[in-house]
Design a protein around this motif. Structure first.
Motif, PDB file in Angstrom:
ATOM      1  N   PRO A 370       2.750  -2.458   0.682  1.00  0.00           N
ATOM      2  CA  PRO A 370       1.934  -3.106  -0.371  1.00  0.00           C
ATOM      3  C   PRO A 370       0.930  -4.125   0.152  1.00  0.00           C
ATOM      4  CG  PRO A 370       4.243  -3.835  -0.454  1.00  0.00           C
ATOM      5  CD  PRO A 370       4.187  -2.662   0.458  1.00  0.00           C
ATOM      6  N   ARG A 371       1.217  -4.768   1.279  1.00  0.00           N
ATOM      7  CA  ARG A 371       0.289  -5.772   1.796  1.00  0.00           C
ATOM      8  C   ARG A 371      -1.031  -5.133   2.252  1.00  0.00           C
ATOM      9  NH1 ARG A 371       2.936  -9.646   6.103  1.00  0.00           N
ATOM     10  NH2 ARG A 371       0.862 -10.600   5.835  1.00  0.00           N
ATOM     11  N   TYR A 372      -1.030  -3.831   2.470  1.00  0.00           N
ATOM     12  CA  TYR A 372      -2.233  -3.125   2.926  1.00  0.00           C
ATOM     13  C   TYR A 372      -2.957  -2.427   1.771  1.00  0.00           C
ATOM     14  CZ  TYR A 372      -0.386  -3.892   7.602  1.00  0.00           C
ATOM     15  OH  TYR A 372       0.095  -4.482   8.749  1.00  0.00           O
ATOM     16  N   LEU A 373      -2.669  -2.844   0.540  1.00  0.00           N
ATOM     17  CA  LEU A 373      -3.310  -2.205  -0.607  1.00  0.00           C
ATOM     18  C   LEU A 373      -4.839  -2.289  -0.568  1.00  0.00           C
ATOM     19  CD1 LEU A 373      -0.882  -3.165  -3.519  1.00  0.00           C
ATOM     20  CD2 LEU A 373      -1.367  -0.878  -2.640  1.00  0.00           C
ATOM     21  N   PRO A 374      -5.452  -3.412  -0.176  1.00  0.00           N
ATOM     22  CA  PRO A 374      -6.930  -3.426  -0.098  1.00  0.00           C
ATOM     23  C   PRO A 374      -7.477  -2.379   0.873  1.00  0.00           C
ATOM     24  CG  PRO A 374      -6.087  -5.671  -0.082  1.00  0.00           C
ATOM     25  CD  PRO A 374      -4.892  -4.760   0.047  1.00  0.00           C
ATOM     26  N   LEU A 375      -6.797  -2.166   1.994  1.00  0.00           N
ATOM     27  CA  LEU A 375      -7.234  -1.149   2.943  1.00  0.00           C
ATOM     28  C   LEU A 375      -7.136   0.241   2.330  1.00  0.00           C
ATOM     29  CD1 LEU A 375      -8.072  -0.163   5.753  1.00  0.00           C
ATOM     30  CD2 LEU A 375      -5.666  -0.308   6.443  1.00  0.00           C
ATOM     31  N   ARG A 376      -6.055   0.496   1.613  1.00  0.00           N
ATOM     32  CA  ARG A 376      -5.888   1.807   0.971  1.00  0.00           C
ATOM     33  C   ARG A 376      -6.937   2.024  -0.107  1.00  0.00           C
ATOM     34  NH1 ARG A 376      -0.980   4.380   1.570  1.00  0.00           N
ATOM     35  NH2 ARG A 376      -0.830   4.947  -0.616  1.00  0.00           N
ATOM     36  N   LEU A 377      -7.272   0.971  -0.845  1.00  0.00           N
ATOM     37  CA  LEU A 377      -8.313   1.097  -1.865  1.00  0.00           C
ATOM     38  C   LEU A 377      -9.659   1.449  -1.241  1.00  0.00           C
ATOM     39  CD1 LEU A 377      -7.537  -1.848  -4.321  1.00  0.00           C
ATOM     40  CD2 LEU A 377      -7.025   0.583  -4.608  1.00  0.00           C
ATOM     41  N   LYS A 378      -9.944   0.869  -0.087  1.00  0.00           N
ATOM     42  CA  LYS A 378     -11.196   1.195   0.599  1.00  0.00           C
ATOM     43  C   LYS A 378     -11.189   2.650   1.059  1.00  0.00           C
ATOM     44  CE  LYS A 378     -11.906  -3.557   2.054  1.00  0.00           C
ATOM     45  NZ  LYS A 378     -12.817  -3.817   0.915  1.00  0.00           N
ATOM     46  N   CYS A 379     -10.031   3.135   1.485  1.00  0.00           N
ATOM     47  CA  CYS A 379      -9.927   4.553   1.858  1.00  0.00           C
ATOM     48  C   CYS A 379     -10.205   5.453   0.661  1.00  0.00           C
ATOM     49  CB  CYS A 379      -8.528   4.838   2.413  1.00  0.00           C
ATOM     50  SG  CYS A 379      -8.193   4.091   4.027  1.00  0.00           S
ATOM     51  N   ILE A 380      -9.668   5.077  -0.517  1.00  0.00           N
ATOM     52  CA  ILE A 380      -9.908   5.869  -1.727  1.00  0.00           C
ATOM     53  C   ILE A 380     -11.389   5.835  -2.096  1.00  0.00           C
ATOM     54  CG2 ILE A 380      -9.332   6.115  -4.166  1.00  0.00           C
ATOM     55  CD1 ILE A 380      -6.641   4.750  -3.537  1.00  0.00           C
ATOM     56  N   GLN A 381     -12.020   4.673  -1.983  1.00  0.00           N
ATOM     57  CA  GLN A 381     -13.454   4.564  -2.277  1.00  0.00           C
ATOM     58  C   GLN A 381     -14.275   5.499  -1.390  1.00  0.00           C
ATOM     59  OE1 GLN A 381     -14.138   0.417  -1.631  1.00  0.00           O
ATOM     60  NE2 GLN A 381     -13.720  -0.178  -3.747  1.00  0.00           N
ATOM     61  N   MET A 382     -13.946   5.540  -0.103  1.00  0.00           N
ATOM     62  CA  MET A 382     -14.691   6.390   0.822  1.00  0.00           C
ATOM     63  C   MET A 382     -14.458   7.869   0.522  1.00  0.00           C
ATOM     64  SD  MET A 382     -14.583   4.300   4.449  1.00  0.00           S
ATOM     65  CE  MET A 382     -12.851   3.856   4.465  1.00  0.00           C
ATOM     66  N   LEU A 383     -13.229   8.233   0.152  1.00  0.00           N
ATOM     67  CA  LEU A 383     -12.951   9.628  -0.205  1.00  0.00           C
ATOM     68  C   LEU A 383     -13.706  10.027  -1.467  1.00  0.00           C
ATOM     69  CD1 LEU A 383      -9.110   9.826   0.533  1.00  0.00           C
ATOM     70  CD2 LEU A 383     -10.968  10.814   1.886  1.00  0.00           C
ATOM     71  N   ASN A 384     -13.766   9.126  -2.441  1.00  0.00           N
ATOM     72  CA  ASN A 384     -14.532   9.402  -3.658  1.00  0.00           C
ATOM     73  C   ASN A 384     -16.015   9.599  -3.344  1.00  0.00           C
ATOM     74  OD1 ASN A 384     -12.725   9.575  -5.773  1.00  0.00           O
ATOM     75  ND2 ASN A 384     -12.801   7.401  -6.270  1.00  0.00           N
ATOM     76  N   ARG A 385     -16.550   8.773  -2.463  1.00  0.00           N
ATOM     77  CA  ARG A 385     -17.959   8.884  -2.097  1.00  0.00           C
ATOM     78  C   ARG A 385     -18.240  10.238  -1.450  1.00  0.00           C
ATOM     79  NH1 ARG A 385     -22.213   5.336  -1.006  1.00  0.00           N
ATOM     80  NH2 ARG A 385     -20.877   3.547  -1.453  1.00  0.00           N
ATOM     81  N   LEU A 386     -17.370  10.656  -0.542  1.00  0.00           N
ATOM     82  CA  LEU A 386     -17.547  11.943   0.126  1.00  0.00           C
ATOM     83  C   LEU A 386     -17.435  13.093  -0.860  1.00  0.00           C
ATOM     84  CD1 LEU A 386     -15.451  11.291   3.366  1.00  0.00           C
ATOM     85  CD2 LEU A 386     -17.929  11.562   3.251  1.00  0.00           C
ATOM     86  N   SER A 387     -16.498  12.987  -1.786  1.00  0.00           N
ATOM     87  CA  SER A 387     -16.311  14.053  -2.765  1.00  0.00           C
ATOM     88  C   SER A 387     -17.525  14.178  -3.682  1.00  0.00           C
ATOM     89  CB  SER A 387     -15.046  13.776  -3.585  1.00  0.00           C
ATOM     90  OG  SER A 387     -14.824  14.790  -4.528  1.00  0.00           O
TER      91      SER A 387
END
Length: 578
Positions: A370-387
């Motif tokens: 859970p402490r790495y949630l901001p990093l995971r959110l950034k990963c989701i943002q980048m995947l959305n952008r690519l999609s």
């Protein structure tokens, strides 16, 4: 009054130099940057020599203080009478003006002494404004010529041998001025004029490398604050022009720009988010000038990122993991995501697309805590952008739902304060996880990311399957959570009706194996674009983007207006006299 001139003793500059030896760089790129700066055979290491002003019969006023009237007389002879014999005098006076106030061991008695502020202003402004046109007239090339062949073709002529030392003196003096001044307005004007003379730099490779270095230094180390942003744009303009005009310097510009970006993106704070975004957008623009050539460089970089990730997955050693969950690694991924997104519609970048998706998925899976949630959110943002840019379906719901699991009952009295910005952190302290502000920010981010994903695929024939499981999990979350500030946005999200697509799919008379009919199903968007759930998803996305976009648009428009006003209205005395 003195012109504001300083020597380069800025600690940030020292840090910039120290950062050049980066372990994250591929070896071939690091090696390509170690060029021999004297490979062109020109000795450009000394700034002490002057143009021989005795050629052509001109009189050089040695050890005399030059007045405004003398400079004006020489300028008139050059411009109106086409008497270029006095040009060496102007160049020597210009050199003295550029070195004025510096502590580089410059011998003021070896050339004209320019002490009067009016003369200082006059000679500097005149040379910056008129030198490029004067040299072009002397060489017989058009003022609009931007081909280096027009210069290189003259290198063996007598005309070139006569003009060469004059051009070299002007370019070296201006580079020295560019390195010394800190006044943003002088930097803007100097960079503007040098941009017009880049074709002349082509004949002096070592000076061209100095221009690249100086432009990149201003471009990377500047700040996007009001009054200081113009020289960043002109620095970028110069680098961009060099890559277009001087093709054999293209690789050098790209490699140096990327290395400088790596050195600068290690730390992200609320105060430098705008500047970092400007750097990313600028690098994407530079690399997009020649996508086939940039493909190789980006592939090498992404492969290097993948190798670091693979070592982290295999070993789980702390020092390897620290090389992954840091801003430099994350910003490098984001840079290539934006480069791919900007060019994938017009170029075959599928190999890069699937490689970067694997890297992003690997990072998200490697840090599930859970402490790495901001990093995971950034990963989701980048995947959305690519999609969205590629039209390829990239599943992100598992990452989103994992993030929701860590949102629960918060401490009602605990807040993070006004300065909290989840965009500037990758890992949060444990005490943040139970704070109200953090949980609300996290939930809104999750809803936004899921809305972007749903809005893209809302009319696809498989949308019910895409949406069903996330909606079930969100209903369970809504029943579990007690804070109304967390329940309300989730309830609005799950209340959206997705039966429209289900009904249309039930009416379909084709088999799932009929791929052409399946693809044509997305045409439903034309007749169903007003569906409530579509409007809701798009409103969530617009709400999050509009404030940022509107603010950026206004700032960009204001910068352009200020820039045009600056160029057209700034007077000589305002520019060079403090």
């Amino acid at each position: 009054m003195k012109m504001r001139v300083t020597t380069i003793q800025d600690p940030e500059f020292s840090k910039f130099v120290e950062r050049q030896n980066l372990e994250q760089l591929p070896r071939d790129e690091a090696h390509s940057d170690g060029e021999d700066d004297t490979s062109d055979g020109e000795d450009d290491t000394s700034d002490q020599d002057m143009v021989d002003s005795n050629k052509g019969g001109s009189i050089f006023l040695k050890n005399n203080v030059l007045s405004h009237s003398v400079i004006e007389s020489w300028s008139e002879q050059v411009m109106a009478q086409q008497n270029f014999s006095v040009l060496p005098n102007l160049l020597n006076a210009y050199r003295a003006a550029c070195h004025y106030g510096s502590e580089d061991g410059f011998d003021a008695n070896s050339c004209q002494r320019v002490k009067h502020s009016g003369a200082l202003c006059k000679i500097t402004m005149f040379m910056l404004q008129e030198s490029d046109g004067i040299f072009r007239r002397m060489l017989g090339i058009g003022s609009s010529s931007c081909k280096i062949e027009s210069i290189l073709g003259l290198k063996n002529t007598e005309k070139w041998k006569t003009v060469k030392p004059l051009i070299k003196s002007y370019l070296r003096s201006t580079l020295f001025l560019l390195d010394q001044v800190t006044d943003s307005e002088i930097l803007v004007f100097s960079l503007t004029q040098l941009g017009a003379s880049i074709v002349l730099f082509a004949a002096f490779p070592s000076l061209l490398r100095r221009l690249i270095k100086a432009s990149l230094l201003q471009f990377i180390c500047g700040q996007l604050e009001e009054g200081l942003s113009h020289h960043l744009h002109f620095s970028l303009y110069n680098v961009r022009t060099i890559t277009l005009v001087v093709s054999n310097c293209r690789d050098t510009c790209l490699v140096k720009a990327y290395k400088a970006f790596l050195a600068h993106c290690k730390i992200v704070e609320s105060c430098n988010l705008k500047h970092l975004q400007f750097l990313v957008d600028s690098l994407v623009e530079l690399y997009s000038l020649d996508v086939p050539n940039s493909f190789i460089k980006s592939q090498v970089s992404i492969q290097h990122l993948a190798m670091i990730l693979l070592r982290g997955v295999k070993t789980k050693k702390k020092e390897i993991l620290q090389r992954i969950y840091n801003w430099q690694y994350t910003n490098c991924i984001d840079l290539w995501v934006r480069f791919i997104s900007a060019n994938i519609r017009d170029h075959d970048l599928q190999a890069l697309l699937y490689l970067i998706i694997q890297v992003i998925n690997g990072v998200a899976h490697l840090f599930p805590w859970p402490r790495y949630l901001p990093l995971r959110l950034k990963c989701i943002q980048m995947l959305n952008r690519l999609s969205c840019s590629s039209g390829v379906f990239i599943p992100i719901t598992s990452f989103v739902l994992d993030s929701v699991e860590y949102i629960g009952n918060s401490k009602p009295d605990a807040t993070l304060g006004k300065d909290f910005n989840v965009s500037s952190v990758l890992k949060v302290p444990k005490q943040w996880l139970k704070l109200k502000d953090f949980q609300e920010e996290l939930l809104l981010s999750v809803i936004e990311l899921l809305s972007i994903h749903f809005s893209q695929w809302s009319f696809h024939i498989s949308f019910p399957e895409v949406a069903t499981i996330p909606l079930i999990h969100l209903r369970q979350f809504q029943e579990k959570v007690t804070a109304e500030s967390l329940r309300r946005p989730v309830k609005r999200f799950i209340d959206q009706n997705i039966e429209f697509v289900e009904k249309k799919r039930d009416e379909a008379a084709f088999s799932p194996k009929d791929l052409e009919s399946v693809e044509s199903f997305v045409q439903l968007k034309a007749c169903g674009g007003n569906a409530p759930f579509v409007q809701y998803y798009e409103s969530v996305v617009r709400k999050s983007l509009n404030q940022d976009t509107l603010k950026k648009t206004r700032q960009a428009s204001q910068r352009i207006l200020n820039l045009l006003s600056f160029i057209s209205l700034k007077t000589q005395k305002d520019l060079f006299i403090s």
